[in-house]
Design a protein around this motif. Structure first.
Motif, PDB file in Angstrom:
ATOM      1  N   ASP A  19      40.197  45.934  22.877  1.00  0.00           N
ATOM      2  CA  ASP A  19      39.040  45.605  24.012  1.00  0.00           C
ATOM      3  C   ASP A  19      37.642  45.557  22.980  1.00  0.00           C
ATOM      4  O   ASP A  19      36.611  44.288  23.506  1.00  0.00           O
ATOM      5  CB  ASP A  19      38.290  46.072  24.726  1.00  0.00           C
ATOM      6  N   CYS A 126      46.574  42.609  26.467  1.00  0.00           N
ATOM      7  CA  CYS A 126      45.189  43.401  27.908  1.00  0.00           C
ATOM      8  C   CYS A 126      44.914  42.198  28.703  1.00  0.00           C
ATOM      9  O   CYS A 126      44.224  41.941  29.486  1.00  0.00           O
ATOM     10  CB  CYS A 126      44.084  43.370  26.001  1.00  0.00           C
ATOM     11  N   ARG A 129      47.588  42.981  31.462  1.00  0.00           N
ATOM     12  CA  ARG A 129      46.161  43.883  32.480  1.00  0.00           C
ATOM     13  C   ARG A 129      45.305  43.327  33.142  1.00  0.00           C
ATOM     14  O   ARG A 129      44.785  43.724  34.052  1.00  0.00           O
ATOM     15  CB  ARG A 129      45.919  44.771  31.277  1.00  0.00           C
ATOM     16  N   ASP A 130      44.339  42.943  32.047  1.00  0.00           N
ATOM     17  CA  ASP A 130      42.874  41.825  33.221  1.00  0.00           C
ATOM     18  C   ASP A 130      43.737  41.178  34.225  1.00  0.00           C
ATOM     19  O   ASP A 130      42.697  41.358  35.640  1.00  0.00           O
ATOM     20  CB  ASP A 130      42.288  40.670  31.998  1.00  0.00           C
ATOM     21  N   ARG A 133      43.513  43.563  37.265  1.00  0.00           N
ATOM     22  CA  ARG A 133      42.540  44.230  37.581  1.00  0.00           C
ATOM     23  C   ARG A 133      42.541  43.677  38.937  1.00  0.00           C
ATOM     24  O   ARG A 133      42.367  42.359  38.885  1.00  0.00           O
ATOM     25  CB  ARG A 133      41.924  44.474  36.772  1.00  0.00           C
ATOM     26  N   ARG A 135      39.379  42.084  41.391  1.00  0.00           N
ATOM     27  CA  ARG A 135      37.690  40.895  41.137  1.00  0.00           C
ATOM     28  C   ARG A 135      36.871  41.745  41.911  1.00  0.00           C
ATOM     29  O   ARG A 135      37.287  41.985  42.720  1.00  0.00           O
ATOM     30  CB  ARG A 135      38.368  39.912  40.817  1.00  0.00           C
TER      31      ARG A 135
END
Length: 141
Positions: A19, A126, A129-130, A133, A135
């Motif tokens: 990150d 990553c 994962r994003d 998440r 929003r």
């Protein structure tokens, strides 16, 4: 088959470093440990092993911490596994037909696992994962 805490914690730490990749700011162990709920001392040991495996590099001093040694898309998960656990061992055939068959299936499983882990990078983790998440949306009326 289970994923060891060692591998899971290492991947969490590496994702935290991914990150921050490209910002030229080291990430401190205490920050990763707090964000990912990893014991500090254990994380220190993991990062030291990853440093010896050339997956991360460190910077000493008051503003010290850790960086990825390479880009997140250049580090695959099999490298992480091999650094921490050694190569995935291929089992030898047994002496009875039953053992031979069982070990052949296990060998296929190991080879498939290696191929899957080699096919994923830190960047892939990553991105996945994003995508999971939530929003933040702004609704205007």
């Amino acid at each position: 088959m289970e994923l060891s805490c060692k591998i899971e914690y290492a991947l969490l730490a590496l994702m935290a470093l991914a990150d921050g990749f490209g910002q030229n700011e080291p990430v401190q162990i205490s920050q990763i440990a707090q964000d990912q709920a990893i014991p500090d001392r254990y994380l220190e040991q993991l990062l030291a092993t990853l440093r010896r495996g050339n997956l991360v590099r460190s910077q000493r001093g008051a503003k010290g911490g850790y960086f990825l040694a390479r880009s997140p898309w250049q580090i695959n998960l099999l490298e992480v596994w091999a650094c921490l656990e050694g190569q995935i061992a291929v089992t030898q055939a047994g002496d009875t037909p039953e053992r031979v068959v069982i070990r052949q299936v296990w060998q296929e499983t190991q080879q498939a696992t290696q191929a899957i882990w080699q096919g994923y990078t830190l960047k892939d983790l990553c991105q996945q994962r994003d995508s999971l998440r939530p929003r933040d949306f702004m609704y205007y009326i």
